[in-house]
Design an enzyme around this catalytic site. Structure first.
Site, mmCIF file in Angstrom:
data_model
loop_
_atom_site.group_PDB
_atom_site.id
_atom_site.type_symbol
_atom_site.label_atom_id
_atom_site.label_comp_id
_atom_site.label_asym_id
_atom_site.label_seq_id
_atom_site.Cartn_x
_atom_site.Cartn_y
_atom_site.Cartn_z
ATOM 1 N N HIS A 1 30.705 8.423 26.273
ATOM 2 C CA HIS A 1 29.896 8.329 25.048
ATOM 3 C C HIS A 1 28.876 7.200 25.194
ATOM 4 C CE1 HIS A 1 32.650 10.921 22.578
ATOM 5 N NE2 HIS A 1 33.489 10.549 23.530
ATOM 6 N N ASP B 1 26.879 15.807 20.163
ATOM 7 C CA ASP B 1 28.143 16.219 19.551
ATOM 8 C C ASP B 1 28.167 16.010 18.033
ATOM 9 O OD1 ASP B 1 28.746 13.446 19.342
ATOM 10 O OD2 ASP B 1 30.865 13.780 19.832
ATOM 11 N N GLU C 1 43.390 15.546 22.020
ATOM 12 C CA GLU C 1 43.434 14.101 22.298
ATOM 13 C C GLU C 1 44.410 13.417 21.337
ATOM 14 O OE1 GLU C 1 39.833 11.981 21.285
ATOM 15 O OE2 GLU C 1 40.395 10.203 22.425
ATOM 16 N N ASP D 1 35.330 7.925 29.040
ATOM 17 C CA ASP D 1 35.221 8.015 27.578
ATOM 18 C C ASP D 1 34.322 6.905 27.004
ATOM 19 O OD1 ASP D 1 35.804 9.587 25.388
ATOM 20 O OD2 ASP D 1 37.765 8.714 24.996
HETATM 21 N N1 ADE Z 1 33.955 9.185 19.943
HETATM 22 C C1 ADE Z 1 33.924 8.209 20.845
HETATM 23 N N2 ADE Z 1 35.029 8.204 21.582
HETATM 24 C C2 ADE Z 1 35.791 9.227 21.128
HETATM 25 C C3 ADE Z 1 37.044 9.737 21.481
HETATM 26 N N3 ADE Z 1 37.768 9.207 22.464
HETATM 27 N N4 ADE Z 1 37.514 10.793 20.794
HETATM 28 C C4 ADE Z 1 36.811 11.326 19.809
HETATM 29 N N5 ADE Z 1 35.614 10.881 19.440
HETATM 30 C C5 ADE Z 1 35.107 9.838 20.085
HETATM 31 ZN ZN ZN Z 2 35.380 11.248 24.020
#
Ligand code: ADE
Ligand code: ZN
Length: 341
Positions: free
Chosen positions: A22, A142, A204, A282
């Site tokens: 991200h 997203d 997740e 991530d």
């Molecule tokens: N936005 C930033 N990191 C994220 C994650 N690990 N899961 C969901 N949304 C996110």
């Molecule tokens: Zn993510």
């Protein structure tokens, strides 16, 4: 030829791609401290030690609160350019040739960053990343799931109206609990019809039913995390048979307290089942993660050989949305290194 006698040496020079990172979560501590000093109202610490403590997460919801506070510091095109170039610098230092970077336009617009400024910062940063660091960047726009279907529609409109160079995919992030994937089906259908690839987060922070929904309702080609997939052997079969890729982020899952440790991460079961696994960071500085660190952690835990680490790197290249010619070039680089190891 570099000395490849240790796993660290091998991973350091292994050409890699990153498929799940991200933009906001990749901001270096230095950049965050500078922005925090400029915007003290945001509640983000302005001192290094305090920022390190700020990045200690009690749970996933706490992580999101922190993430959103950092996101609110980003107010100008120049802020975006600085983030993009900083990410490219960090990637180049780890032999990462290409990355797909998740951007959440809806949240930036809500935080007062004009859409044109976002697009300008992305475009200038991407050009500089290529010219200065030789890193190719692609974008995933997203939906912030917690903002509901209006955010889905607006993210879609922003993506398709502007269609910046490098935009390859459409995603869904934020919390999963209480945020059903299916409500975003219309936005994903339209995005896919327009040629964007489907890469929602799922599994997740909730169970395998969310991953099934990401596949059936959103047409997921790759799933962000997919950690809980191992709770459902039928799902693992399906992922393998349909070559749906998991974007696994082991350190992230530990730091948001979704798994107890790297040792306890289900990545071994995913691989043993023949599911396509890619390793990713991530939100690297927030989690104290690097892509090299992910390869090393998984490599050590699973006892992987250099050939097996190279195979993981190849899986990410193959699962990426790079042009075929670019994939071939990175795969050839990996082959060359692997044959020397
Ligand atoms: N936005 C930033 N990191 C994220 C994650 N690990 N899961 C969901 N949304 C996110
Ligand atoms: Zn993510």
């Amino acid at each position: 030829m570099p000395n490849l006698s240790t796993m660290d040496d091998f991973v350091a020079v292994l050409p890699k791609v990153e498929l799940h990172v991200h933009l906001v979560g990749s901001a270096s501590p230095e950049t965050v401290l500078e922005l925090a000093a400029r915007h003290p109202d945001a509640g983000v610490p302005t001192q290094p030690q305090a920022l390190r403590e700020f990045y200690t997460f009690r749970d996933f919801d706490h992580f999101l609160q922190v993430y959103w506070a950092v996101q609110s510091l980003i107010r100008t095109a120049e802020d975006i350019r600085v983030l993009v170039v900083g990410l490219a610098r960090d990637l180049a230092a780890q032999c990462v040739r290409y990355a797909e970077v998740t951007v959440t336009p809806y949240n930036h617009l809500l935080d007062g960053l004009p859409g044109d400024a976002l697009l300008t910062g992305l475009s200038e940063g991407r050009a500089q990343a290529r010219a200065e660091f030789g890193v190719q960047l692609a974008w995933c726009f997203d939906i912030p799931g917690e903002k509901g279907t209006a955010a889905g529609r607006e993210t879609l409109v922003f993506a398709l109206r502007n269609r910046p160079d490098g935009l390859v995919s459409f995603g869904l992030g934020g919390p999963e609990v209480g945020v059903g994937r299916a409500q975003f089906a219309p936005a994903f259908t339209a995005a896919r019809e327009a040629g964007l690839r489907s890469v929602p987060h799922a599994g997740e922070t909730s169970g395998p039913a969310t991953v099934w929904s990401a596949i059936h309702d959103l047409g997921a080609e790759r799933v962000g995390h997919g950690t809980s997939s191992t709770a459902d052997p039928r799902l693992l079969d399906y992922l393998r048979e349909h070559q749906i890729v998991l974007e696994v982020c082991p350190t992230s899952n530990v730091r948001t307290r979704q798994v107890d440790s790297i040792d306890a991460h289900p990545v071994r079961r995913m691989l043993d089942h023949g599911v396509i696994v890619t390793l990713n960071t991530d939100d690297p500085p927030m989690f104290g993660a690097t892509l090299n660190g992910e390869y090393l952690a998984v490599g050590r835990t699973l006892g992987l050989t250099p050939a097996e680490l190279a195979q993981l790197a190849r899986a990410s290249v193959t699962a990426s949305f790079m042009l075929e010619g670019d994939k071939t070039a990175v795969l050839a680089e990996i082959d060359q290194l692997a044959s020397a190891a």
